[in-house]
Enzyme design. Structure first.
Site, PDB file in Angstrom:
ATOM      1  N   LYS A  79      -6.127  -6.494 -28.329  1.00 27.59           N
ATOM      2  CA  LYS A  79      -7.013  -7.285 -27.056  1.00 27.59           C
ATOM      3  C   LYS A  79      -5.954  -7.531 -25.826  1.00 27.59           C
ATOM      4  O   LYS A  79      -4.714  -6.818 -26.165  1.00 27.59           O
ATOM      5  CB  LYS A  79      -6.058  -8.792 -27.702  1.00 27.59           C
ATOM      6  CG  LYS A  79      -7.326 -10.078 -26.507  1.00 27.59           C
ATOM      7  CD  LYS A  79      -7.267 -11.249 -27.805  1.00 27.59           C
ATOM      8  CE  LYS A  79      -7.975 -12.465 -26.364  1.00 27.59           C
ATOM      9  NZ  LYS A  79      -7.493 -13.486 -27.605  1.00 27.59           N
ATOM     10  N   SER A 154     -12.006 -16.387 -27.805  1.00 25.08           N
ATOM     11  CA  SER A 154     -11.686 -15.014 -26.496  1.00 25.08           C
ATOM     12  C   SER A 154     -11.467 -14.013 -26.570  1.00 25.08           C
ATOM     13  O   SER A 154     -11.493 -12.861 -26.075  1.00 25.08           O
ATOM     14  CB  SER A 154     -10.390 -15.706 -25.818  1.00 25.08           C
ATOM     15  OG  SER A 154      -9.710 -15.712 -26.175  1.00 25.08           O
ATOM     16  N   SER A 178      -9.579 -18.774 -30.827  1.00 22.26           N
ATOM     17  CA  SER A 178     -10.011 -17.261 -30.319  1.00 22.26           C
ATOM     18  C   SER A 178      -9.976 -15.986 -31.658  1.00 22.26           C
ATOM     19  O   SER A 178     -10.520 -15.091 -30.537  1.00 22.26           O
ATOM     20  CB  SER A 178      -8.910 -17.058 -29.287  1.00 22.26           C
ATOM     21  OG  SER A 178      -9.868 -18.003 -27.988  1.00 22.26           O
TER      22      SER A 178
END
Lengths: 486, 479
Positions: A79, A154, A178
């Site tokens: 990420k 996210s 997330s």
């Protein structure tokens, strides 16, 4: 079966038996990225050339008889809010569009030591704020199951890349859901560890008291393996727990007969989609068949978690994001007359609307005169939520809920209504508020073949229990075989 | 306008840099004076994703300062964030302490006109220093130096117990010497490692309500603090006498014009939005820990002073001067260990060393020579190897180029001439050249002897043993 469809533990088995080479794996993933990335748009930065070179070096060393660790040569996606030395870490923000970290996050040091290969940095909602990955400055990631749907967020890039077989596994981060919510939307496994189990050093902070890095994988066993690789005390993070190291794969196959599962009725009420509910009820029946003792109970305080979460998370974010001020490594506005204007314009132009919304909210709740009414009260709620979970764990080993009230929604359908978007975190945020571990695994899909996620919440540092309970269900349902998108 | 009708209320917030080797939240060195941005790392530069780790020495030093100023030590303390934007503050918040400072409710005793007075210490808390902005002559802009960012500070907040600039100065000097004695700060004011924010207000005598105060930031010399306070008192009284109100504001002192000016924008936010620092765990101290720190406290200035009065027969005034600085006091005691002549060491410190420090505008801590060298200087004079006037020259040399005094006098050829024949030869030459003086002496003018000795000293550049010269001249004049 194609290489890219295999789990990491399957790949590792084949590597060990010399059925495949490290270079075969990396090449297969690069081919898959070349095929799928134009549709899915999961990556912010691709490192395919570097990855291939690295794979060749690792293969040569292995051929020379060097022992580089069990997972040497396994690719991974990261990420883009986890700092990687020498590679851009953008947080999917214009603000950090050109930021190259001078250091590696602790989790990256650990993965590098194990000789994993970084395939690239994955898209996300800007600064991890959002639940759809539509709030990225660079691109909107699509759900591989249906390109018109969001992948969740996210960590949407991470979940979509794993679901599209562009990476075998990925790291995400979870502040209010997330990791779990995008895992649920994309039909993969997402684990949010107990606060303090994984070092936050090098994770660009959103809300320091809630953030945790965790695995997004194809199955539960891979989640346990990746957790093994990243968990552990870190002197650089004083909030990381100094506890004994465990092997999280050992517990997976334990019998779950007699295990106590609590089902909080508030998580099955209004606002939860009927198909989601019914699929969860079927999962509950399955657990009963396996000999678990399932009981409905009330987790009353949970309904206040969402409000407390948005106050605490935004308050911390408003302070954490202050350093992106146009002075040093960030975006700086082109023209300014004085310091104030440099700040104002750089931050107005560098941050997207969702980030600005949360900074303003957080600044407001910390302002003198409002602090007691909001921030302090939210902290009190937080204590009450913790207490209520503590009480629940006196009775139950695991708490079972949906991961999200709905399946993945259409791109663009919620961006105009922030509150609607915030409500999709309703099932996940209380876990962060209480600092607990939770895993999301697929438990079925709706009529449109969109995956439905089940969340299993454990007591602090009881990752083994939720992994065990999740694994047993997964072995029975065989989601990856039985619920293909096509 | 009459000052007599007003009461002055002063409170001080002192920032002292702690002399830990490394910064408060990372392991960068704290040494002063390095090239810009050479003592930095991702943590103190506030790179995204970095986290602070609290330096335990900082807690220890702050607790020490608290114990030395009679404070209660908070066993459940924590850090808080103070949020504001300024380019020298890379995180955009300063990690400080808000509602649970490490130390509180203490006092420092000062001596004003031979009367003891207790000045309350409201609190002592730990925090990090900010970086520094340097003006860039090429671009006309400012450049940020983050070497100082993350250097540990304690902020010592006094109660508004001070009633004059004199009291403020005495209090600050006392506080400075305490911090030096317990060795938690080197208190170098020029380097900014001991600086004060000065709060001043005035009220009509008899008023129970405090007047509106002004705060003047970052004062780093005793002289300017006194001047600033005097200026503010006059200014505020003038404002009140005009029938206007004193504004509560933050001021800047301009040493050149001798005036205060309102500070613009700068590091002042209206609302710092304090909240608990989520990146750090709470600071929990046990009774045992606090007691262990207490055991490391050295003898404090007050008690040293008392000892000097009895042990070395020093005058109250001299003992005060010497104990006002730990460096002087250590120099005194250690030099005595070498030469065993307290009176001589006392005289050197009180007169010549203090004078030179004044001339050079140096602090005692900057004295370049050590106690052994001073002790050896005293020994050389006591043994008659050099005269005390040569001694003064050796001292000057010790300030310039410190080495063992014996080596200095050898190099410079300053060894005293104590050979009787040699001295006699010199005396005879002087007498030959000054028949008038002989005549004067014989005519009863005793001063002529002094003149002759002076001439001889001049010719030998002070090296001749003056006692022997005296004797030989007398002998010759009586012939």
């Amino acid at each position: 079966m194609e290489i890219t469809e295999l789990t990491v533990h399957e790949l590792q088995e084949k590597l060990k038996n010399k059925e495949i080479k490290v270079t075969d794996i990396t090449k297969a993933y690069i081919d898959k990225i070349n095929e799928k990335e134009k549709d899915v748009q999961a990556f912010v930065t691709l490192l395919t050339d570097e990855a291939l070179k690295e794979a060749e070096e690792i293969q040569t060393k292995i051929d020379n008889g060097e022992n580089l660790g069990d997972y040497a040569g396994i690719p991974i996606g990261i990420k883009d809010n986890i700092c990687t030395k020498g590679v851009k870490t953008t947080c999917s923000s214009k603000m950090l569009e050109n930021f190259v970290s001078p250091y590696d996050a602790t989790v990256m040091e650990k993965l590098n030591k194990e000789n994993l290969i970084d395939l690239g940095k994955l898209n996300m909602d800007e600064f991890a704020m959002g639940g759809s990955t539509e709030h990225s400055y660079f691109k909107i990631t699509k759900n591989p199951r249906n390109l018109n749907k969001v992948p969740g967020g996210s960590s949407g890039g991470s979940a979509a890349a794993v679901a599209a077989n562009m990476v075998p596994w990925a790291l995400g981060s979870d502040t209010g859901g997330s990791i779990r919510q995008p895992a649920s939307f994309c039909g993969v496994v997402g684990l949010k560890p107990t606060y303090g189990l994984v070092s936050r050093y090098g994770l660009v902070a959103f809300a320091s008291s809630l953030d945790q890095i965790g695995p997004i994988t194809k199955d539960v066993e891979d989640a346990a393996i990746l957790l093994n690789l990243i968990a552990g005390h870190d002197k650089k993070d004083t909030t990381s727990a100094d506890i004994e190291k465990k092997d999280y794969t050992k517990c997976l196959k334990k019998d779950i007969k007699g295990i106590k599962i609590g089902v909080p009725k508030e998580f099955f009420g209004e606002g939860i989609n009927e198909e989601v509910k019914n699929t969860l009820y079927k999962a509950i029946e399955k657990y009963k068949e396996m000999g678990a003792e399932v009981e409905e109970f009330s987790l009353d305080i949970a309904k206040y978690s969402l409000a407390a979460y948005y106050i605490i998370a935004c308050a911390e974010a408003s302070s954490n994001l202050g350093r992106f001020d146009g002075i040093r490594y960030t975006y700086r506005t082109k023209e300014f007359k004085n310091l104030k204007e440099l700040y104002r314009k750089s931050r107005s132009e560098g941050f997207g609307p969702e980030v600005k919304r949360r900074i303003i909210l957080g600044t407001y709740v910390l302002s003198s005169g409002y602090y007691d009414a909001y921030y302090k009260k939210a902290q009190k709620v937080r204590t009450l939520v913790m207490n209520e979970f503590n009480n629940a764990f006196k009775k139950y080993d695991v708490i079972l809920t949906p991961t999200s009230p709905t399946v993945a929604f259409d791109i663009g359908s919620k961006t105009s209504d922030p509150l609607e978007m915030y409500l999709s975190d309703i099932c996940t945020v209380s876990v962060n508020i209480a600092g607990l571990p939770a895993i999301s695994i697929p438990c079925g899909q709706d009529k449109e073949n969109m995956p439905i996620g089940m969340q299993l919440i454990g007591n602090r540092f009881c990752e083994e229990t939720i992994l065990n309970v999740a694994y047993k269900f997964e072995q029975d349902l065989k989601f990856r075989e039985n619920y293909k998108s096509e | 306008m009459s000052r007599d009708n007003y009461e002055v209320i002063i409170g001080l917030e002192v920032h002292a840099e702690l002399s830990t080797k490394t910064k408060i939240f990372c392991s960068c060195p704290t040494k002063f004076g390095a090239s810009p941005n050479t003592q930095v790392c991702p943590i103190c530069m506030a790179m995204p994703g970095t986290l602070p780790v609290l330096n335990e020495k900082v807690v220890e030093y702050a607790v020490k300062a608290g114990l030395a100023t009679n404070c209660e030590i908070e066993k459940n303390s924590k850090n808080d964030r103070k949020n504001y934007f300024y380019p020298d503050l890379p995180k955009s918040y300063q990690i400080s302490q808000f509602d649970k400072p490490l130390c509180k409710n203490g006092y420092v005793e000062i001596n004003v006109n031979n009367t003891k007075k207790k000045i309350g210490i409201t609190r002592i808390h730990i925090e990090e220093d900010a970086g520094k902005l340097n003006h860039d002559d090429f671009s006309g802009g400012s450049l940020v130096d983050l070497n100082r960012a993350g250097v540990p500070l304690i902020e010592i907040v006094s109660e508004p117990d001070l009633r004059s600039s004199e009291e403020a100065e005495i209090y600050l000097k006392k506080l400075k010497s305490i911090l030096e004695y317990i060795e938690v700060s080197d208190c170098k004011m020029q380097e900014g490692s001991f600086r004060a924010d000065v709060n001043v207000s005035v009220r009509k005598k008899g008023d129970s309500k405090l007047g509106t105060r002004t705060e003047t930031k970052n004062m780093n010399s005793f002289r300017s603090i006194v001047r600033e306070i005097e200026y503010e008192i006059d200014r505020q009284i003038e404002v009140i006498e005009r029938g206007e109100k004193v504004e509560q504001e933050t001021l800047r002192w301009d040493d050149v014009s001798g005036k205060t000016f309102p500070m613009r924008d700068k590091e002042n936010a209206d609302d710092y939005r304090y909240f608990p620092e989520p990146d750090l765990v709470a600071i929990k101290l046990s009774d045992e820990y606090i007691e262990n720190v207490r055991k490391t406290l050295p003898e404090l200035p007050e008690s040293r002073k008392e000892r000097y009065l009895t042990q070395y027969n020093l005058s109250e005034k001299d003992a005060n001067i010497i104990t006002s600085s730990k460096y002087l006091s250590d120099l005194f005691e250690n030099a005595i260990k070498v030469c065993n002549n307290p009176k001589a060491v006392n005289n050197w410190i009180i007169s010549d060393i203090s004078r030179i420090l004044n001339e050079k505008e140096m602090e005692a801590s900057e004295i370049p020579f050590n106690a052994e060298q001073l002790g050896n200087l005293v020994i050389l004079i006591d043994k008659g190897t050099i005269s005390s006037s040569i001694g003064k020259k050796v001292l000057e040399e010790l300030f310039e180029n410190p080495k063992d005094p014996e080596e200095i006098i050898k190099e410079k050829g300053w060894i005293q001439i104590s050979d009787e024949n040699e001295i006699k030869e010199i005396a005879l030459k002087i007498l030959e050249a000054n028949p008038q003086s002989i005549a004067d002496y014989k005519a009863g003018k005793d001063r002529a002897l002094g003149f002759l000795v002076g001439q001889a000293m001049k010719q030998t550049k002070g090296k001749a043993n003056p006692k022997m010269l005296n004797e030989i001249f007398l002998e010759e004049l009586k012939k």
